[in-house]
Design a protein around this motif. Sequence first.
Motif, PDB file in Angstrom:
ATOM      1  N   VAL A   1      37.958  64.340 106.795  1.00 30.54           N
ATOM      2  CA  VAL A   1      37.937  62.879 106.793  1.00 30.54           C
ATOM      3  C   VAL A   1      37.337  62.387 105.469  1.00 30.54           C
ATOM      4  CG1 VAL A   1      37.786  62.795 109.308  1.00 30.54           C
ATOM      5  CG2 VAL A   1      35.693  62.662 107.961  1.00 30.54           C
ATOM      6  N   PRO A   2      37.836  61.263 104.951  1.00 34.31           N
ATOM      7  CA  PRO A   2      37.335  60.783 103.647  1.00 34.31           C
ATOM      8  C   PRO A   2      35.828  60.577 103.618  1.00 34.31           C
ATOM      9  CG  PRO A   2      39.334  59.616 104.263  1.00 34.31           C
ATOM     10  CD  PRO A   2      38.945  60.437 105.458  1.00 34.31           C
ATOM     11  N   GLU A   3      35.252  60.123 104.750  1.00 36.88           N
ATOM     12  CA  GLU A   3      33.818  59.868 104.785  1.00 36.88           C
ATOM     13  C   GLU A   3      33.018  61.139 104.541  1.00 36.88           C
ATOM     14  OE1 GLU A   3      35.748  56.673 107.357  1.00 36.88           O
ATOM     15  OE2 GLU A   3      36.068  58.798 106.884  1.00 36.88           O
ATOM     16  N   LEU A   4      33.451  62.252 105.124  1.00 33.96           N
ATOM     17  CA  LEU A   4      32.714  63.499 104.933  1.00 33.96           C
ATOM     18  C   LEU A   4      32.941  64.058 103.531  1.00 33.96           C
ATOM     19  CD1 LEU A   4      30.893  65.759 105.805  1.00 33.96           C
ATOM     20  CD2 LEU A   4      32.819  66.803 107.024  1.00 33.96           C
TER      21      LEU A   4
ATOM     22  N   ALA B   1      33.448  62.376 100.870  1.00 33.50           N
ATOM     23  CA  ALA B   1      32.616  61.560  99.980  1.00 33.50           C
ATOM     24  C   ALA B   1      31.145  61.936 100.122  1.00 33.50           C
ATOM     25  CB  ALA B   1      32.819  60.077 100.282  1.00 33.50           C
ATOM     26  N   ALA B   2      30.719  62.240 101.343  1.00 39.49           N
ATOM     27  CA  ALA B   2      29.324  62.606 101.576  1.00 39.49           C
ATOM     28  C   ALA B   2      28.992  63.956 100.940  1.00 39.49           C
ATOM     29  CB  ALA B   2      29.039  62.646 103.076  1.00 39.49           C
TER      30      ALA B   2
ATOM     31  N   ALA C   1      28.860  63.478 108.050  1.00 38.37           N
ATOM     32  CA  ALA C   1      28.838  62.581 106.889  1.00 38.37           C
ATOM     33  C   ALA C   1      27.558  61.755 106.889  1.00 38.37           C
ATOM     34  CB  ALA C   1      30.068  61.677 106.896  1.00 38.37           C
ATOM     35  N   GLU C   2      27.135  61.291 108.062  1.00 38.26           N
ATOM     36  CA  GLU C   2      25.883  60.547 108.159  1.00 38.26           C
ATOM     37  C   GLU C   2      24.677  61.475 107.947  1.00 38.26           C
ATOM     38  OE1 GLU C   2      25.418  57.789 111.384  1.00 38.26           O
ATOM     39  OE2 GLU C   2      27.587  57.399 111.521  1.00 38.26           O
TER      40      GLU C   2
ATOM     41  N   GLN D   1      32.886  65.565 112.147  1.00 40.90           N
ATOM     42  CA  GLN D   1      32.929  65.338 110.699  1.00 40.90           C
ATOM     43  C   GLN D   1      32.280  64.002 110.344  1.00 40.90           C
ATOM     44  OE1 GLN D   1      36.524  66.082 108.487  1.00 40.90           O
ATOM     45  NE2 GLN D   1      37.310  67.514 110.029  1.00 40.90           N
ATOM     46  N   TYR D   2      32.534  62.984 111.136  1.00 40.73           N
ATOM     47  CA  TYR D   2      31.927  61.671 110.866  1.00 40.73           C
ATOM     48  C   TYR D   2      30.405  61.739 111.018  1.00 40.73           C
ATOM     49  CZ  TYR D   2      36.650  59.761 111.102  1.00 40.73           C
ATOM     50  OH  TYR D   2      37.981  59.491 110.858  1.00 40.73           O
TER      51      TYR D   2
ATOM     52  N   ARG E   1      37.343  57.921 116.675  1.00 41.27           N
ATOM     53  CA  ARG E   1      37.444  58.456 115.309  1.00 41.27           C
ATOM     54  C   ARG E   1      37.383  59.977 115.369  1.00 41.27           C
ATOM     55  NH1 ARG E   1      32.902  57.038 112.349  1.00 41.27           N
ATOM     56  NH2 ARG E   1      31.804  56.381 114.232  1.00 41.27           N
TER      57      ARG E   1
ATOM     58  N   GLU F   1      28.650  63.351  97.229  1.00 39.19           N
ATOM     59  CA  GLU F   1      27.377  62.703  96.917  1.00 39.19           C
ATOM     60  C   GLU F   1      26.208  63.679  97.088  1.00 39.19           C
ATOM     61  OE1 GLU F   1      24.187  60.228  96.111  1.00 39.19           O
ATOM     62  OE2 GLU F   1      26.295  60.192  95.477  1.00 39.19           O
TER      63      GLU F   1
END
Length: 391
Positions: free
Chosen positions: A68-71, A73-74, A280-281, A276-277, A58, A77
Amino acid sequence: MGRPPLNPRLAEFGTTIFAEMSALAQRTGAINLGQGFPDTDGPEEIREAAVRALREGRGNQYPPGPGVPELRAAVSEHQRRFYGLDVDPDTEVLVTAGATEAIAAALLALVAPGDEVVALEPYYDSYAACVALAGGTRVPVTLRPDGPDGGFRLDLDELRAAVTDRTRLLLLNTPHNPTGTVLTRAELTAVAELACERDLLVVTDEVYEHLVFEGEHVPIASLPGMHDRTVTISSSGKTFSFTGWKVGWVTAHPELLTAVRSAKQYLTFVSAGPFQYAIAEALALPDTYFTALREDLRAKRDLLAAGLADAGFTVHPPRGTYFITTDVRALGERDGFAFCRSLPERCGVVAVPNAVFHDDPEAGRSQVRFAFCKREAVLREATDRLRALAP
């Protein structure tokens, strides 16, 4: 050659002070309290998240241009969780190669030749270079020591007087590097009212948002009238202690974000895919993480501040960030440049002269910045060495 190879807009800048002083630290073996990077890594689970992303493929190829969409979105949020801001991850978030690229992209996108940019000084050195590259004119408003606590303050009357018909945007940094100033809600409200009254854009660098020791961090985008005219910049490096990963982000109204992305795509295009992933976490870590980070750095600030005071410096207590600004006149010194260049040989410690962060070097001539984002044992050793300066 008909002219020097360097673009004339960059001719005044030369090598950054951070490169010079870090090289001096390496050459002398001195403790480097000049450059603002931690000497320990961030959370192990976030490092492992990056390893997992690498192994799972990834981000090993080009990630999406906006991030990346996950980051995204993070980040959205995060803005909701901490500040109650409603940010659309698809149209109002852009991932960048750290905050430095975000600043460059924002200024290159929004500033045209002849535009004036009002910035708080002393300022991070890339601000001036980016304004110059865009063809803009920087107009400094100087933060000065004021008040009973010895911290730096913004003169709102001076800020208002700096705005002219040529002013395009206000460039803010809060919490502020290098002074540690945290602009209050009242101050930011006054800045917001000025921006709305004069129809100005605001670019705000908030990378130290989670490192506020007194007061609160207030994003100016959260104030009335500011959502549509503010470009907010932050990054992961200072909050999660992975400064080498260079993961930053911009949040802004879709029209502003599109403009910034238009410039950013010709800088790095994309970067830091697997990281980036992981970030996001990181942004989803519990409140206890952010509290512990802040309290750890508060204790380190207090440790270094006490040691500097014992060594004879005038200490200007920071309300946030990684840095303490001092004045060396109480030591019988006048020139921060000369002081910093001699300090490694005298004490085995490296610091940075604040004069490099001013348009008028005389405004910060005797001020010197120290970083406290280091292990406690390193700070204790540094303060022991610095006490040799005591009159």
